[in-house]
Design an enzyme around this catalytic site. Structure first.
Site, PDB file in Angstrom:
ATOM      1  N   GLY A   1      -2.773  -8.248 -79.134  1.00 26.05           N
ATOM      2  CA  GLY A   1      -2.948  -7.865 -80.443  1.00 26.05           C
ATOM      3  C   GLY A   1      -4.269  -8.380 -81.466  1.00 26.05           C
ATOM      4  O   GLY A   1      -5.553  -8.677 -81.358  1.00 26.05           O
TER       5      GLY A   1
ATOM      6  N   GLY B   1       2.695   3.852 -83.663  1.00 29.03           N
ATOM      7  CA  GLY B   1       1.624   3.757 -83.046  1.00 29.03           C
ATOM      8  C   GLY B   1       1.739   2.439 -81.808  1.00 29.03           C
ATOM      9  O   GLY B   1       0.643   1.373 -81.960  1.00 29.03           O
TER      10      GLY B   1
ATOM     11  N   ASP C   1       1.960  -2.488 -69.020  1.00 26.43           N
ATOM     12  CA  ASP C   1       1.290  -2.973 -70.198  1.00 26.43           C
ATOM     13  C   ASP C   1       1.252  -4.701 -70.047  1.00 26.43           C
ATOM     14  O   ASP C   1       0.484  -5.116 -70.019  1.00 26.43           O
ATOM     15  CB  ASP C   1       1.830  -1.814 -71.532  1.00 26.43           C
ATOM     16  CG  ASP C   1       0.912  -3.241 -72.362  1.00 26.43           C
ATOM     17  OD1 ASP C   1      -0.440  -1.971 -72.929  1.00 26.43           O
ATOM     18  OD2 ASP C   1       1.063  -3.961 -73.451  1.00 26.43           O
TER      19      ASP C   1
ATOM     20  N   LYS D   1      -1.682  -7.317 -69.478  1.00 27.62           N
ATOM     21  CA  LYS D   1      -1.783  -8.909 -70.177  1.00 27.62           C
ATOM     22  C   LYS D   1      -1.807 -10.348 -69.686  1.00 27.62           C
ATOM     23  O   LYS D   1      -2.793 -11.091 -69.561  1.00 27.62           O
ATOM     24  CB  LYS D   1      -1.155  -8.474 -71.014  1.00 27.62           C
ATOM     25  CG  LYS D   1      -1.687  -7.193 -72.428  1.00 27.62           C
ATOM     26  CD  LYS D   1       0.098  -6.863 -73.224  1.00 27.62           C
ATOM     27  CE  LYS D   1      -0.967  -6.188 -74.203  1.00 27.62           C
ATOM     28  NZ  LYS D   1       0.035  -5.195 -74.929  1.00 27.62           N
TER      29      LYS D   1
ATOM     30  N   GLY E   1      -0.257  -1.906 -82.298  1.00 27.14           N
ATOM     31  CA  GLY E   1      -0.894  -0.922 -83.135  1.00 27.14           C
ATOM     32  C   GLY E   1      -1.972  -1.416 -83.799  1.00 27.14           C
ATOM     33  O   GLY E   1      -2.865  -2.095 -83.520  1.00 27.14           O
TER      34      GLY E   1
HETATM   35  N1  HSE Z   1       1.527  -0.822 -76.041  1.00 26.10           N
HETATM   36  C1  HSE Z   1       0.666  -2.055 -76.469  1.00 26.10           C
HETATM   37  C2  HSE Z   1       1.950  -2.867 -76.412  1.00 26.10           C
HETATM   38  C3  HSE Z   1      -0.293  -2.261 -77.781  1.00 26.10           C
HETATM   39  O1  HSE Z   1       3.387  -1.763 -76.824  1.00 26.10           O
HETATM   40  O2  HSE Z   1       1.881  -3.972 -76.888  1.00 26.10           O
HETATM   41  C4  HSE Z   1      -0.951  -3.589 -77.302  1.00 26.10           C
HETATM   42  O3  HSE Z   1      -1.454  -3.214 -76.205  1.00 26.10           O
END
Ligand code: HSE
Length: 445
Positions: free
Chosen positions: A149, A201, A215, A219, A312
């Site tokens: 983020g 969100g 996810d 990363k 977010g």
């Molecule tokens: N879905 C991802 C998270 C959003 O919860 O970290 C940010 O990459």
């Protein structure tokens, strides 16, 4: 500066560059980006020293009601036209996923447009080839928002730590699962915590990506590509999600003065995404809610920890805008920022092995842990009792899967409720390793 190349922009009457931007996607992140590009108080032009023009915003349906702050005449359903349009110099991709977004990014780069994207799926699976395409086209692809983020980590590794011999990169990289684990620790059910993360969100369109650790693996792959110059892609990251965790795992953690986190780690000797017990004093244990914690361990830099909101719309949009400013400055000066010389990316050798860790076995019976200890010992796995709780800790790092451990216990009529790794850092001698330290020596304990 040459005007013959798309990415170098046109100039207005006073000779200042005039950059035309197209935004693809206007969801949670895209709408935040649009608002910041339009808002004079955000002063993107002032920060970059260059004027720009938001030409259009491509969306799936122009009929969908949207924020009144964004002029409706900007919307179009023709994303393909924008990435082919010679008048567009910068494309911001906020669609996400590896479907239509991938084709549009590829076309934009091939057409000599700079690309800014928050698309971790795309970078984690096709990052090396897209960066190569960008460098061949003489443009940059910026993706600070793809990891953490608002936390500035991508350019930090690519630029600030460019001279560092990085030993390890990782941490807590997914806000949704961190939020869910925190809520479950406070007594909520998995289902209600996930629903809340979606409402706030944090979660992906398909939350499977969050809860199955995909996810996080995306990363980690992106960070490892930058840190180790290895073409590590998501399918090669050994990964376990949080879907099999119960409230009992969280309450056992509390009794052990630990917490459970979805931990990600990559070293030259291996990588891993797994739920793990983490001691409360450890940096990875600190973040609550959607917070991320990213740690880079360098041979000379030592341990560097970055923390902040990892999910977010607003924090992610802030990162995208940072990339837009970087691209605008690049157009002004002609200096490429944040790009890795992709011809140096080698294969994923070494990074894709699993990092072995010790495990905490939560037992069905709390009365006597000795039989379980003995059973493991008879198979050559040393274990010790965790004081006051129905659990044992294997005292050696294990390559064997949890299924092997379960089968071993079952063969002695013993049952394990759950088996989770215990997160432990590299030993101190590895973090102060001399220059001749080899990948092999650093790989595992
Ligand atoms: N879905 C991802 C998270 C959003 O919860 O970290 C940010 O990459």
């Amino acid at each position: 500066m040459s005007l013959t190349h798309q990415a170098h922009a046109d100039r207005d009457g006073s000779g200042r560059p005039l950059v035309r931007i197209a935004l693809l996607g206007c969801g949670t992140v895209g709408s935040g980006v649009a608002r910041l590009l339009i808002d004079p108080a955000a002063a993107v032009a002032v920060r970059s020293g260059i004027d720009f023009w938001l030409e259009a915003i491509a969306v799936r349906s122009v009929a969908k009601p949207r924020s009144a702050e964004i002029p409706s005449e900007l919307f179009t359903e023709d994303a393909a036209r924008l990435v082919e349009d010679p008048q567009i110099h910068v494309v911001i991709e906020c669609i996400g996923g590896t479907g239509v977004a991938a084709t549009l990014v590829e076309r934009a780069l091939a057409n000599g447009k700079h690309v800014v994207t928050a698309n971790k799926d795309l970078l984690a699976t096709r990052g090396p080839e897209l960066r190569l395409l960008a460098s061949r086209s003489g443009v940059t692809i910026q993706y600070e928002a793809a990891v953490g983020g608002a936390i500035p980590i991508v350019r930090t590794i690519a630029d600030s730590l460019a001279g560092e011999h990085i030993l390890e990169v990782g941490g807590v990289l997914n806000g949704t699962t961190n939020f869910i684990l925190g809520e479950m620790g406070a007594g909520a059910s998995y289902e209600s915590a996930l629903e809340q993360a979606q409402r706030l969100g944090y979660a992906e369109a398909d939350p499977t990506n969050d809860v199955e650790g995909i996810d996080t693996a995306h990363k980690l792959a992106i960070l490892a590509q930058l840190a180790f110059r290895r073409a590590l892609v998501t399918p090669n990251v050994p990964r376990t999600g949080i879907t099999k965790l119960g409230r009992e795992d969280l309450s056992l953690a509390k009794r052990l003065d630990m917490t459970v986190k979805l931990v990600a780690c990559a070293r030259l000797g291996g990588s891993l995404v797994t739920p793990a017990y983490v001691r409360r004093s450890h940096p990875f244990a600190q973040g609550t809610g959607a917070q991320n914690c990213i740690r880079v361990m360098g041979q000379s830099s030592g341990s560097l920890t970055f923390a902040g909101t990892g999910a977010g719309g607003a924090p992610t949009a802030s990162s995208v805008i940072g990339d837009v400013v970087a691209v605008l400055r690049h157009i002004e000066t002609g200096i490429v920022v944040g790009a890795v010389a992709d011809h140096t990316l080698t294969n994923a050798w070494g990074v894709e092995r699993t990092i072995p860790l010790r495990r905490i076995v939560r037992l069905v019976s709390l009365r006597d842990a000795r039989p379980a200890r003995e059973a493991l010992r008879s198979a050559g796995v040393a274990a010790e009792q965790c004081d006051g709780v129905p659990a044992i800790l294997t005292t050696q790092a294990l390559d064997a899967s949890n299924d092997d451990l379960r089968a071993l216990l079952r063969a002695h009529d013993l049952a394990a409720e759950s088996i989770l790794p215990l997160w432990e850092d590299l030993p101190a001698e590895a973090t102060v390793a001399p220059a001749q330290a080899t990948a092999e020596a650093l790989s595992v304990r």
